[in-house]
Write a protein that holds these residues in place. Sequence first.
Motif, short mmCIF file in Angstrom:
data_model
loop_
_atom_site.label_atom_id
_atom_site.label_comp_id
_atom_site.label_asym_id
_atom_site.label_seq_id
_atom_site.Cartn_x
_atom_site.Cartn_y
_atom_site.Cartn_z
N ARG A 89 0.82 -1.13 -0.17
CA ARG A 89 -0.01 -0.04 0.13
C ARG A 89 1.07 1.12 0.14
NH1 ARG A 89 -4.60 0.33 4.23
NH2 ARG A 89 -4.48 -1.73 3.79
N ARG A 90 1.82 1.18 0.62
CA ARG A 90 2.80 2.45 0.74
C ARG A 90 4.41 1.71 0.31
NH1 ARG A 90 -0.28 2.85 5.34
NH2 ARG A 90 -1.43 4.93 5.14
N ARG A 92 7.14 2.72 -0.93
CA ARG A 92 8.57 3.59 -0.47
C ARG A 92 8.75 3.21 0.85
NH1 ARG A 92 9.57 9.64 -2.08
NH2 ARG A 92 9.35 8.50 -4.11
N ARG A 93 7.71 3.65 1.77
CA ARG A 93 7.88 3.30 3.24
C ARG A 93 8.13 1.98 3.62
NH1 ARG A 93 2.93 4.61 7.40
NH2 ARG A 93 4.15 3.92 9.27
N THR A 94 7.54 0.94 2.77
CA THR A 94 7.57 -0.58 3.26
C THR A 94 8.99 -0.86 2.88
OG1 THR A 94 5.17 -0.83 3.03
CG2 THR A 94 6.62 -3.02 2.70
N ILE A 96 11.60 1.02 2.49
CA ILE A 96 12.74 1.71 3.50
C ILE A 96 12.76 0.90 4.86
CG2 ILE A 96 13.33 3.75 4.77
CD1 ILE A 96 12.38 5.47 2.34
N ARG A 97 11.67 0.58 5.37
CA ARG A 97 11.52 -0.01 6.61
C ARG A 97 12.35 -1.75 6.38
NH1 ARG A 97 6.22 1.42 9.83
NH2 ARG A 97 6.57 3.70 10.28
N THR A 98 11.90 -2.39 5.67
CA THR A 98 12.27 -3.52 5.14
C THR A 98 14.00 -3.54 5.00
OG1 THR A 98 10.33 -4.44 4.13
CG2 THR A 98 12.28 -5.71 3.54
N ALA A 139 14.43 3.66 -3.48
CA ALA A 139 13.37 4.02 -2.90
C ALA A 139 12.86 5.31 -3.52
CB ALA A 139 13.73 4.64 -1.26
N ARG A 144 4.93 6.96 -3.18
CA ARG A 144 4.69 6.97 -1.70
C ARG A 144 3.25 6.14 -1.35
NH1 ARG A 144 7.87 10.56 0.73
NH2 ARG A 144 8.67 12.26 -0.48
N THR A 145 2.55 6.10 -2.15
CA THR A 145 1.39 5.29 -1.93
C THR A 145 0.86 4.51 -3.30
OG1 THR A 145 -0.18 7.21 -2.21
CG2 THR A 145 0.50 6.65 0.08
#
Length: 146
Positions: A89-90, A92-94, A96-98, A139, A144-145
């Motif tokens: 769903r997100r 870029r965020r997913t 980066i966290r991964t 990234a 972003r979404t």
Amino acid sequence: MSTTQAPTHVTPSAPVPATERQSLWKHGLAAAVVASAATTCLAAVASTAGISFADSTGASIPIAGFAQLTLVFSLVGVAIAAVMARTARRPRRTFIRTTIALTVLSFIPDLTFGFDPGSAATLIALHTVAAAIVVPTVAGRLARTR
């Protein structure tokens, strides 16, 4: 009087355009090559400065191994990003966290395979350098979404 506008959002089932996929892979491959060259050069400098890269058995990591492993694992990261671009769903965020979690996990062998402190610290720094090159580049190509 009311006018209807076409929705401006992208639905989760909408396919990612081929040009975006190519851009992700093209930039990801370029970042992987740059990261491979950087880690190899830095490993060669460290080796010249006396870092052995030898584990507790005495087996040493060859300098060419830095280029190969950095390239392979960077491309694995690009593949993960490509999957996330289509499923998260997100994205870029997913991503980066991964990748932060995977980078931290990559330190475990450096700390547990019996490397001397200088080699372990250098290996951790090299993992961080590779991630600092590849992760922002990839990234930046992710939405972003979705």
